[in-house]
Design a protein around this motif. Sequence first.
Motif, mmCIF file in Angstrom:
data_model
loop_
_atom_site.group_PDB
_atom_site.id
_atom_site.type_symbol
_atom_site.label_atom_id
_atom_site.label_comp_id
_atom_site.label_asym_id
_atom_site.label_seq_id
_atom_site.Cartn_x
_atom_site.Cartn_y
_atom_site.Cartn_z
ATOM 1 N N MET A 1 8.602 5.574 -18.869
ATOM 2 C CA MET A 1 8.966 5.831 -17.178
ATOM 3 C C MET A 1 10.249 5.591 -17.147
ATOM 4 O O MET A 1 10.721 4.114 -17.104
ATOM 5 N N ASN A 2 11.107 6.456 -16.071
ATOM 6 C CA ASN A 2 12.117 5.610 -15.258
ATOM 7 C C ASN A 2 11.378 5.216 -13.947
ATOM 8 O O ASN A 2 11.077 6.237 -13.022
ATOM 9 N N TYR A 3 12.285 3.881 -13.056
ATOM 10 C CA TYR A 3 11.891 3.649 -11.691
ATOM 11 C C TYR A 3 12.857 2.261 -12.191
ATOM 12 O O TYR A 3 13.724 2.467 -12.756
ATOM 13 N N LYS A 4 13.250 2.283 -10.749
ATOM 14 C CA LYS A 4 14.961 1.366 -10.043
ATOM 15 C C LYS A 4 13.952 0.115 -8.680
ATOM 16 O O LYS A 4 13.857 0.491 -7.918
ATOM 17 N N VAL A 5 14.565 -0.692 -9.213
ATOM 18 C CA VAL A 5 13.758 -1.173 -8.389
ATOM 19 C C VAL A 5 15.125 -1.401 -7.075
ATOM 20 O O VAL A 5 16.525 -1.559 -7.569
ATOM 21 N N ASP A 6 15.083 -0.060 -6.209
ATOM 22 C CA ASP A 6 15.941 -1.027 -5.367
ATOM 23 C C ASP A 6 16.444 -1.963 -4.699
ATOM 24 O O ASP A 6 17.721 -2.046 -3.935
ATOM 25 N N TYR A 7 15.355 -2.791 -4.042
ATOM 26 C CA TYR A 7 15.390 -4.117 -3.352
ATOM 27 C C TYR A 7 14.527 -4.984 -2.940
ATOM 28 O O TYR A 7 13.573 -4.917 -3.735
ATOM 29 N N ILE A 8 14.999 -6.455 -3.668
ATOM 30 C CA ILE A 8 13.664 -7.603 -4.025
ATOM 31 C C ILE A 8 14.431 -8.605 -2.469
ATOM 32 O O ILE A 8 15.827 -8.591 -1.972
ATOM 33 N N SER A 9 13.211 -9.033 -1.806
ATOM 34 C CA SER A 9 12.896 -9.468 -0.282
ATOM 35 C C SER A 9 12.500 -10.028 -0.051
ATOM 36 O O SER A 9 11.162 -10.455 -0.709
ATOM 37 N N VAL A 10 13.084 -11.339 0.373
ATOM 38 C CA VAL A 10 12.624 -12.469 1.064
ATOM 39 C C VAL A 10 12.167 -12.697 2.654
ATOM 40 O O VAL A 10 13.302 -12.024 3.671
ATOM 41 N N GLY A 11 11.596 -13.262 3.054
ATOM 42 C CA GLY A 11 11.811 -13.752 4.708
ATOM 43 C C GLY A 11 11.236 -14.995 4.703
ATOM 44 O O GLY A 11 10.277 -16.033 4.972
ATOM 45 N N LYS A 12 10.779 -15.287 6.107
ATOM 46 C CA LYS A 12 10.781 -16.713 6.352
ATOM 47 C C LYS A 12 9.977 -16.102 7.805
ATOM 48 O O LYS A 12 10.106 -15.744 8.510
ATOM 49 N N ILE A 13 9.179 -17.277 7.768
ATOM 50 C CA ILE A 13 8.215 -16.917 9.287
ATOM 51 C C ILE A 13 9.350 -17.222 10.698
ATOM 52 O O ILE A 13 9.622 -18.102 10.459
ATOM 53 N N ALA A 14 8.117 -16.022 11.412
ATOM 54 C CA ALA A 14 9.394 -16.445 12.739
ATOM 55 C C ALA A 14 8.581 -16.127 13.789
ATOM 56 O O ALA A 14 7.369 -15.793 13.838
ATOM 57 N N ASN A 15 8.659 -16.408 14.697
ATOM 58 C CA ASN A 15 7.851 -16.255 16.494
ATOM 59 C C ASN A 15 8.727 -14.976 16.693
ATOM 60 O O ASN A 15 10.353 -14.862 17.134
ATOM 61 N N ILE A 16 7.613 -13.877 16.690
ATOM 62 C CA ILE A 16 8.201 -11.977 16.914
ATOM 63 C C ILE A 16 7.411 -11.885 17.923
ATOM 64 O O ILE A 16 5.817 -12.147 18.083
ATOM 65 N N THR A 17 8.039 -11.099 19.045
ATOM 66 C CA THR A 17 7.813 -10.539 20.072
ATOM 67 C C THR A 17 7.427 -8.498 19.638
ATOM 68 O O THR A 17 8.161 -8.742 19.332
ATOM 69 N N PHE A 18 6.108 -8.460 20.209
ATOM 70 C CA PHE A 18 6.096 -6.932 19.507
ATOM 71 C C PHE A 18 5.634 -6.876 20.869
ATOM 72 O O PHE A 18 5.855 -6.587 21.990
ATOM 73 N N SER A 19 5.753 -4.669 20.341
ATOM 74 C CA SER A 19 5.818 -4.562 21.222
ATOM 75 C C SER A 19 4.775 -4.255 22.801
ATOM 76 O O SER A 19 4.605 -3.741 24.143
ATOM 77 N N ASP A 20 3.620 -4.538 22.402
ATOM 78 C CA ASP A 20 2.588 -4.410 23.389
ATOM 79 C C ASP A 20 2.881 -6.492 23.851
ATOM 80 O O ASP A 20 1.726 -6.224 24.712
ATOM 81 N N GLN A 21 3.771 -6.846 23.870
ATOM 82 C CA GLN A 21 3.821 -8.067 24.274
ATOM 83 C C GLN A 21 3.673 -9.234 23.496
ATOM 84 O O GLN A 21 3.641 -10.354 24.525
ATOM 85 N N LYS A 22 3.056 -9.420 22.683
ATOM 86 C CA LYS A 22 1.741 -10.384 21.981
ATOM 87 C C LYS A 22 2.886 -10.570 21.094
ATOM 88 O O LYS A 22 4.007 -10.159 20.887
ATOM 89 N N SER A 23 3.144 -12.494 21.152
ATOM 90 C CA SER A 23 4.006 -12.746 20.165
ATOM 91 C C SER A 23 3.214 -13.730 19.064
ATOM 92 O O SER A 23 1.940 -13.705 19.550
ATOM 93 N N LYS A 24 3.308 -13.339 17.932
ATOM 94 C CA LYS A 24 2.996 -14.091 16.476
ATOM 95 C C LYS A 24 3.602 -13.761 15.450
ATOM 96 O O LYS A 24 5.122 -13.985 15.536
ATOM 97 N N LYS A 25 3.132 -15.884 14.894
ATOM 98 C CA LYS A 25 4.380 -16.089 13.643
ATOM 99 C C LYS A 25 3.859 -15.157 12.521
ATOM 100 O O LYS A 25 2.901 -14.844 12.376
ATOM 101 N N THR A 26 4.574 -15.049 11.850
ATOM 102 C CA THR A 26 4.508 -13.137 10.524
ATOM 103 C C THR A 26 5.929 -13.826 9.936
ATOM 104 O O THR A 26 7.087 -14.365 10.762
#
Length: 125
Positions: A1-26
């Motif tokens: 089986m041939n596969y490739k790891v394209d990205y290894i990603s990490v993230g921090k908790i942030a307060n985000i406002t979504f298109s419905d104008q609701k804000s939440k931590k994610t």
Amino acid sequence: MNYKVDYISVGKIANITFSDQKSKKTAIFKEPFKDKMYLTHTGFVEDEQQYKGHGGPEKALCFYSKDNYAYWDDIIDLLPKYAIFGENITVSGLTEEDLNIGDTYELGEAIIQVSCPRQPCATIA
């Protein structure tokens, strides 16, 4: 089986406002890194999860196949090139059809094991 790891990603908790104008931590928005990163039994040291049931020893990393991105291209506006579902590992040439619970893979010096399928997330919904 041939596969490739394209990205290894990490993230921090942030307060985000979504298109419905609701804000939440994610921490769903992950950014790729190219340097070395320490992986513990609960995940990458630079990665955070906001909600109970995310992360931990049984869900230390989240994997998603880039092969599935084409399906979402017409459904999700402004589709990013990586971590569209907050995954830590984005891979080409390997899909959920190729994986079984208990399968193990080498990631650098670490051995990672498939423990469960991804479950629905309220932030993504």
